[in-house]
Motif scaffolding. Structure first.
Motif, PDB file in Angstrom:
ATOM      1  N   SER A 226       0.701  -1.180   0.012  1.00  0.00           N
ATOM      2  CA  SER A 226       0.244   0.090   0.160  1.00  0.00           C
ATOM      3  C   SER A 226       0.980   1.245   0.060  1.00  0.00           C
ATOM      4  O   SER A 226       2.066   1.430   0.300  1.00  0.00           O
ATOM      5  N   CYS A 227       0.324   2.467  -0.508  1.00  0.00           N
ATOM      6  CA  CYS A 227       0.908   3.675  -0.549  1.00  0.00           C
ATOM      7  C   CYS A 227      -0.302   4.734  -0.400  1.00  0.00           C
ATOM      8  O   CYS A 227      -1.413   4.396  -0.682  1.00  0.00           O
ATOM      9  N   THR A 228      -0.049   5.520   0.437  1.00  0.00           N
ATOM     10  CA  THR A 228      -1.071   6.572   0.574  1.00  0.00           C
ATOM     11  C   THR A 228      -1.271   7.454  -0.637  1.00  0.00           C
ATOM     12  O   THR A 228      -2.639   7.912  -0.565  1.00  0.00           O
ATOM     13  N   CYS A 229      -0.685   7.307  -1.857  1.00  0.00           N
ATOM     14  CA  CYS A 229      -1.301   7.860  -3.102  1.00  0.00           C
ATOM     15  C   CYS A 229      -2.449   6.968  -3.312  1.00  0.00           C
ATOM     16  O   CYS A 229      -3.233   7.482  -4.315  1.00  0.00           O
ATOM     17  N   GLY A 230      -2.570   5.759  -2.710  1.00  0.00           N
ATOM     18  CA  GLY A 230      -3.686   4.766  -3.446  1.00  0.00           C
ATOM     19  C   GLY A 230      -3.489   3.931  -4.698  1.00  0.00           C
ATOM     20  O   GLY A 230      -3.955   3.015  -4.741  1.00  0.00           O
TER      21      GLY A 230
ATOM     22  N   PRO B 228       3.503  -1.959  -7.862  1.00  0.00           N
ATOM     23  CA  PRO B 228       4.104  -0.705  -7.169  1.00  0.00           C
ATOM     24  C   PRO B 228       3.843   0.424  -7.790  1.00  0.00           C
ATOM     25  O   PRO B 228       3.825   0.660  -9.071  1.00  0.00           O
ATOM     26  N   CYS B 229       3.351   1.541  -7.029  1.00  0.00           N
ATOM     27  CA  CYS B 229       3.326   3.054  -7.787  1.00  0.00           C
ATOM     28  C   CYS B 229       4.744   3.545  -7.380  1.00  0.00           C
ATOM     29  O   CYS B 229       5.689   2.865  -7.100  1.00  0.00           O
ATOM     30  N   LEU B 230       4.855   4.948  -8.150  1.00  0.00           N
ATOM     31  CA  LEU B 230       6.285   5.207  -8.340  1.00  0.00           C
ATOM     32  C   LEU B 230       7.037   5.328  -6.834  1.00  0.00           C
ATOM     33  O   LEU B 230       8.187   5.130  -6.712  1.00  0.00           O
ATOM     34  N   HIS B 231       5.907   5.689  -5.890  1.00  0.00           N
ATOM     35  CA  HIS B 231       6.899   5.785  -4.632  1.00  0.00           C
ATOM     36  C   HIS B 231       7.232   4.577  -3.918  1.00  0.00           C
ATOM     37  O   HIS B 231       8.595   4.430  -3.368  1.00  0.00           O
ATOM     38  N   ALA B 232       6.598   3.423  -4.238  1.00  0.00           N
ATOM     39  CA  ALA B 232       6.945   2.085  -3.770  1.00  0.00           C
ATOM     40  C   ALA B 232       8.059   1.596  -4.584  1.00  0.00           C
ATOM     41  O   ALA B 232       9.135   0.995  -3.828  1.00  0.00           O
TER      42      ALA B 232
HETATM   43 ZN   LIG Z   1       2.132   5.743  -4.114  1.00  0.00          ZN
END
Ligand SMILES: [Zn+2]
Ligand SMILES: [Zn+2]
Length: 750
Positions: A651-655, A663-667
């Protein structure tokens, strides 16, 4: 001339040959005699019976004169002249007068036994009756026998042969032994007909070609065996045909079957090719309507020899389907037969809905549900998500088309089940959704994405429904939800807030949009509150939707394009749908296989994200700060906000991490920092292997139309009864499962 005696040279029991000087006789019996210059035909016959000693009760004969033509200084050519009456005899007897250097005339007798004939010569009033008293009979019974030397010169020096004008009629006298009737090379005044003989196949072909050329028609020849030829008009709707074979009895190639004349129009050269292509493809489609575009292309290349454009074949096939299955009323009758052909060949699962008439052999069409086992098999490799939708078909009977689709590893719709119905109602949705549960998938935890139509909501929420948690998670398509909202609250400003509230993955943002809406229009907020928020808001979705917020109706129904086209009736549309489905399977399978063979592992959505990270990593600098509980704060120099990534929860708070399940960019930034392999956080539903398996099942060959089985258990279907016209009788409601419910063992591509 009355005093003139003409020497006559008679020959029989042999055969007429053709040499450099025209015809001559080769045979065993000869007699020399003289007749008066004005002898009548009947008298000649009497005389010849005496001279030859033939028994007039047991035999009859035709007479061929050797007639000089093409007379040049030192050279005469002879042609056969049938002597059948006084006039033709007179022509022969004048030869010696007209051409003093010719001393006698030659008569060749074609003797036939009549001992087995139905005509008893004894009962005939005159000898001419035996040969045929009327001109018609003469035509029927006299045949020219003519053989050519195997001398090429005689063919090339332009010798013209007389042709017997008789028409062979084998039935005119039973026991009659037919004689070959030799064709000349000059066919201007002579149609091709049964009994006409040719030296060989080449000569026959030339004659047929010449006739075709003159009539602006075209035909093709097949050599079905050695010295056996079938000519057919290339326009298959035209029944013109000709069969010929080398006959043992005379060694010549004889026309033995002739169907004519042409019923096709003469060919206009400039339109010919496209007309011909359209016609031929229609023929193929009529024979086997389930042939794919590529099968048709291959067949064409093999048969005609040149390649057709795919788009041309597609167009021609669509046209042909329209012509073959173009009639709506007929279409409802044909429909069960097509479905039963697909059922027996491909294990299609079908469920009919109809209203029986008082006579239970007839019923009016209400709907049909179908699903291919190939789709059912493939769906096991897709994420647990189904999209359902319906659309009106712009046709005479206002039919509705329903579809259920999965989503494949490449985020493309994967067609699962279809229905065509006369209406859409709660009952119909119950029937459709139950059909999916019974025939297509029993998976637990399915996400069902649909419009928020009250009929669907009612069916999903019925007690005992297999579409409730934990079996399924019902979600609304946000665009459908928005348009339903807009019909009640047409304010653009409110609509925009609904969209934002629905698509944000941040719970606090969602709350603030909702408060905003309540402030602007409390009624709107009340309307929204009648639906659980997880149905339409991504922030409350819990990862069921895989990020799919909307139904792209155009893409969803793309496989059913044929249903939209003008002029297509339901049977033709299903045929074309079958085509589309097969080619989609083939294309997706080979694409995923070649990607795998190139070493790729994941489909585009994942690869694009990795690529995005690779390029943005250079420009952004991600600042990754460890927090408690294995969480990481990720900030970028450009972004104002910061996100918290929890790898263990994916999970990431960007959703986006929860939403798409990769994975999102943050992950990805956290993975890079920790030197973790980010692929371990990618959901398996995005692998190329899964994509390949989804499309791995093969569709089986459907036999030609004539071999389609009758649909058993389905009454003869008539078009649906459209309200408001009342039905012919109080209908008995029947819903039946007419095909096997266990899929055939499906074959896998290798
Ligand atoms: Zn994210
Ligand atoms: Zn024709």
């Amino acid at each position: 001339m009355s005093e003139v005696n003409v020497p006559v040279f008679c020959c029989w029991n042999g055969c007429i040959k053709d040499g450099t000087n025209g015809i001559y006789y080769e045979g065993s019996n000869y007699r020399m005699t003289t007749v008066k210059g004005k002898t009548k035909f009947n008298e000649l016959l009497d005389h010849l019976y005496q001279v030859t000693g033939l028994d007039r009760k047991r035999s009859k004969f035709g007479i061929i004169g050797r007639y000089p033509t093409d007379i040049q200084a030192f050279r005469v050519k002879y042609k056969p002249l049938p002597v059948v009456d006084d006039t033709s005899l007179e022509t022969m007897l004048e030869i010696t007068t007209k051409h003093p250097y010719i001393k006698d005339i030659d008569l060749y007798l074609e003797v036939e036994s009549t001992s087995v004939g139905v005509i008893d010569p004894a009962t005939c009033s005159s000898p001419s009756d035996i040969l045929g008293g009327s001109s018609k009979r003469q035509k029927t019974d006299i045949h020219v026998k003519l053989e050519r030397e195997t001398d090429r010169n005689s063919e090339s020096d332009g010798v013209v042969h007389l042709v017997d004008s008789s028409t062979l009629n084998k039935d005119s006298i039973s026991g009659h032994v037919s004689k070959p009737c030799m064709s000349s090379l000059w066919l201007d005044d002579h149609d091709l007909r049964v009994g006409l003989c040719f030296k060989d196949g080449d000569e026959l072909k030339k004659a047929v070609d010449w006739c075709s050329l003159k009539a602006q028609q075209k035909c093709v020849v097949r050599e079905t065996a050695k010295d056996e030829y079938i000519f057919e008009c290339i326009r298959w709707k035209c029944k013109w045909s000709l069969g010929a074979a080398r006959m043992k009895k005379h060694g010549l190639v004889e026309i033995i079957k002739y169907t004519g004349p042409h019923t096709c129009h003469p060919i206009v050269p400039e339109d010919f090719k496209s007309e011909f292509e359209t016609d031929e493809i229609e023929r193929a489609v009529r024979y086997m309507p389930t042939q794919t575009i590529s099968e048709l292309k291959k067949w064409w290349k093999k048969k005609i020899g040149y390649e057709l454009e795919t788009s041309d074949v597609r167009l021609a096939k669509e046209k042909a389907i329209k012509r073959v299955f173009g009639d709506w009323d007929q279409s409802f009758e044909d429909f069960p037969k097509l479905m039963s052909a697909l059922c027996s060949s491909n294990g299609l699962l079908v469920d009919w809905k109809y209203d029986l008439f008082p006579n239970p052999n007839f019923a009016s069409f209400c709907g049909v549900f179908w699903a291919f086992p190939q789709s059912i098999e493939g769906f096991q490799h897709c994420r647990p998500l189904i999209v359902v939708d319906t659309k009106n078909l712009n046709c005479e009977y206002q039919l509705k088309l329903m579809i259920a689709s999965g989503v494949d590893a490449a985020n493309k719709y994967f067609p699962l089940a279809f229905a065509v119905t006369k209406e859409v109602s709660t009952d119909i949705w119950r029937w459709f959704l139950t059909g999916i549960r019974e025939k297509v998938t029993q998976r637990k935890g399915l996400c069902l994405i649909s419009s928020p139509h009250p009929d669907i909501i009612a069916v999903v929420n019925e007690s005992g429904s297999q579409w409730q948690e934990p079996w399924a998670y019902h979600r609304f398509s946000l665009n459908h939800f928005y348009s339903q909202f807009s019909r009640v609250f047409p304010s653009f400003c409110l609509g925009a807030r609904i969209r934002r509230a629905g698509s944000t993955s941040q719970k606090d943002e969602f709350v603030s949009y909702m408060n905003d809406i309540k402030e602007k229009n409390p009624e709107a907020r009340k309307w929204l509150d009648q639906f659980p928020q997880n149905r339409w808001a991504l922030a409350h979705d819990n990862g069921r939707r895989y990020g799919i917020m909307e139904i792209n109706t155009k893409a969803l129904f793309a496989v059913c394009n044929a249903f939209e086209q003008a002029g297509h009736v339901v049977t033709g549309s299903v045929l074309l749908l079958f085509d589309e489905l097969r080619s989609k399977f083939d294309k997706s399978f080979s694409c995923s296989r070649s990607s795998l063979n190139c070493g790729d592992v994941y489909t585009e959505p994942v690869m694009d994200k990795l690529e995005e990270f690779r390029t943005t990593f250079v420009t952004y600098s991600y600042i990754v700060t460890p927090l408690d509980n294995n969480a990481f704060q990720v900030a970028t120099a450009l972004d104002k906000g910061e996100c918290i990534v929890q790898l263990s929860d994916c999970s990431c708070t960007c959703g986006d991490f929860q939403r798409y399940k990769f994975p999102c960019l943050h992950a990805l930034a956290v993975c890079k920092k920790l030197k973790f392999n980010p692929l371990q956080y990618v959901d398996d539903c995005y692998t190329l292997e899964r994509l390949k398996r989804t499309y791995a099942t093969i569709f089986s060959h459907v036999p030609e139309m004539s071999a389609w089985p009758e649909a058993s258990g389905v009454p003869r279907l008539l078009p649906p009864v459209i309200p408001p016209s009342p039905p012919p009788s109080p209908p008995t409601y029947v819903s039946g499962t007419k095909c096997r419910t266990t899929p055939l063992a499906t074959k896998k591509k290798s």
